[in-house]
Motif scaffolding. Structure first.
Motif, PDB file in Angstrom:
ATOM      1  N   PRO A   1       0.907  -1.224   0.069  1.00  0.00           N
ATOM      2  CA  PRO A   1       0.189  -0.022  -0.098  1.00  0.00           C
ATOM      3  C   PRO A   1       0.762   1.086   0.070  1.00  0.00           C
ATOM      4  N   ASP A   2       0.211   2.263  -0.252  1.00  0.00           N
ATOM      5  CA  ASP A   2       0.926   3.677  -0.375  1.00  0.00           C
ATOM      6  C   ASP A   2       1.110   4.143   1.155  1.00  0.00           C
ATOM      7  N   HIS A   3       0.685   3.724   2.066  1.00  0.00           N
ATOM      8  CA  HIS A   3       0.791   3.889   3.535  1.00  0.00           C
ATOM      9  C   HIS A   3       0.372   2.709   4.549  1.00  0.00           C
ATOM     10  N   ALA A   4       1.001   2.470   5.534  1.00  0.00           N
ATOM     11  CA  ALA A   4       0.435   1.332   6.337  1.00  0.00           C
ATOM     12  C   ALA A   4      -0.298   1.788   7.708  1.00  0.00           C
ATOM     13  N   THR A   5      -0.323   3.014   7.774  1.00  0.00           N
ATOM     14  CA  THR A   5      -1.183   3.512   8.882  1.00  0.00           C
ATOM     15  C   THR A   5      -1.878   4.762   8.249  1.00  0.00           C
TER      16      THR A   5
ATOM     17  N   VAL B   1      -0.663  -5.448   6.270  1.00  0.00           N
ATOM     18  CA  VAL B   1      -1.456  -4.954   7.214  1.00  0.00           C
ATOM     19  C   VAL B   1      -1.547  -3.390   7.148  1.00  0.00           C
ATOM     20  N   VAL B   2      -2.710  -3.148   7.134  1.00  0.00           N
ATOM     21  CA  VAL B   2      -2.844  -1.470   7.285  1.00  0.00           C
ATOM     22  C   VAL B   2      -3.910  -1.126   8.607  1.00  0.00           C
ATOM     23  N   SER B   3      -3.420  -0.309   9.326  1.00  0.00           N
ATOM     24  CA  SER B   3      -4.327   0.146  10.632  1.00  0.00           C
ATOM     25  C   SER B   3      -4.694   1.230  10.559  1.00  0.00           C
TER      26      SER B   3
ATOM     27  N   PRO C   1       2.832  -5.536  12.728  1.00  0.00           N
ATOM     28  CA  PRO C   1       3.374  -5.383  11.239  1.00  0.00           C
ATOM     29  C   PRO C   1       3.244  -4.005  10.667  1.00  0.00           C
ATOM     30  N   PHE C   2       3.217  -3.091  11.560  1.00  0.00           N
ATOM     31  CA  PHE C   2       3.041  -1.521  11.027  1.00  0.00           C
ATOM     32  C   PHE C   2       3.603  -0.698  12.234  1.00  0.00           C
ATOM     33  N   ALA C   3       3.995   0.662  12.004  1.00  0.00           N
ATOM     34  CA  ALA C   3       4.547   1.485  12.700  1.00  0.00           C
ATOM     35  C   ALA C   3       5.690   1.103  13.519  1.00  0.00           C
ATOM     36  N   ALA C   4       6.773   0.525  12.636  1.00  0.00           N
ATOM     37  CA  ALA C   4       7.833  -0.150  13.149  1.00  0.00           C
ATOM     38  C   ALA C   4       9.120   0.679  12.612  1.00  0.00           C
ATOM     39  N   TYR C   5      10.366   0.775  13.449  1.00  0.00           N
ATOM     40  CA  TYR C   5      11.546   1.389  13.081  1.00  0.00           C
ATOM     41  C   TYR C   5      12.432   0.302  12.492  1.00  0.00           C
ATOM     42  N   ALA C   6      13.120   0.943  11.322  1.00  0.00           N
ATOM     43  CA  ALA C   6      14.385   0.048  10.901  1.00  0.00           C
ATOM     44  C   ALA C   6      15.361  -0.101  11.951  1.00  0.00           C
ATOM     45  N   GLY C   7      15.631  -1.550  12.122  1.00  0.00           N
ATOM     46  CA  GLY C   7      16.517  -1.906  13.128  1.00  0.00           C
ATOM     47  C   GLY C   7      15.525  -2.974  14.033  1.00  0.00           C
TER      48      GLY C   7
END
Length: 258
Positions: A28-32, A127-129, A153-159
């Motif tokens: 998707p173009d955005h996940a949240t 998954v989109v919230s 599976p959304f709103a996660a930081y790299a690492g």
């Protein structure tokens, strides 16, 4: 005297050919979505080698649906033709009408891969919230094989470490290979050599794996198993690879300092 061509031919016996990893894609173009202006989600559905930006022709999916609040809505009829990396792909839009967790899932037409002498079927989801709701992201949708997130599976930081459980016919898939690749859409990343293109982990006895994304962007996880049944190609019985794929966006931690 041995010719140069014969030397090269002999060396070729010892040099393995790199086999590119295949990935179903649902991005998707955005996940949240927190604002009403973000209620429309635009999705791309494709089949490709995402790190190397190499597309494969994708027939219209057998089914493309969204699961929310335990209900499934068929979106197959909304799919429109598109292109990704120069090959046929699909796109659609969906409006998030209320708070909830939305799981978008594609079931493709089996893809015949002559290089591997088998069919490939990747059940692919993301998954989109929406609007502050986040219950239900760990619920399986019940397709033949899938990755059930154990990490949100959304709103996660790299690492951050992503953990998932692979299910095959509803049961944990032990000791199966999970391929991981970055969606290198703009070509900004280059692997040091072919070994780095696809990262690989394996599941444990409970079908669980983990992986830490090294940089921001969309990352795909493809858990691979062989189907017990065969499919015919030109009259011959061929193996079928079943892939459970999930796509997840990781955000640069620097965004938190702005």
């Amino acid at each position: 005297m041995i010719s140069h061509a014969r030397v090269l031919a002999a060396l070729a016996v010892f040099l393995p050919l790199a086999v590119q990893a295949h990935f179903g894609i649902v991005i998707p173009d955005h996940a949240t979505a927190l604002e009403r202006a973000e209620s429309q989600v635009n999705l791309r559905i494709a089949f490709a080698h995402p790190m190397e930006r190499s597309g494969m022709t994708m027939a219209k999916p057998v089914n493309f649906s969204v699961w929310a609040d335990g209900a499934k809505t068929d979106l197959t009829g909304t799919l429109a033709a598109d292109k990704l990396f120069g090959k046929d792909s699909w796109k659609t839009s969906y409006r998030l009408g209320r708070p909830g967790v939305y799981q978008f899932v594609a079931e493709p037409v089996p893809y015949w891969e002559p290089a591997e002498d088998k069919f490939i079927v990747h059940y692919t989801k993301t998954v989109v919230s929406a609007f502050g709701e986040e219950d239900g992201w760990a619920e399986p949708v019940g397709v033949r094989t899938e990755i059930v997130p154990l990490t949100r599976p959304f709103a996660a930081y790299a690492g951050n470490v992503f953990r998932g459980q692979v299910l095959l016919d509803g049961k944990p898939a032990a000791n199966c290979e999970v391929e991981v690749e970055y969606f290198n859409e703009d070509g900004s990343r280059r692997a040091p050599n072919d070994y780095f293109v696809t990262q690989v982990v394996r599941t444990d006895a409970e079908g669980i794996f983990s992986y830490a994304a090294p940089w921001a962007g969309w990352w795909g996880f493809a858990a691979l198993n062989d189907a017990p049944e065969k499919m015919k190609f030109e009259g011959a019985e061929k193996d079928v690879e079943l892939g459970a794929v999930i796509w997840m966006e990781f955000t640069d931690p620097a965004e938190a300092r702005k």
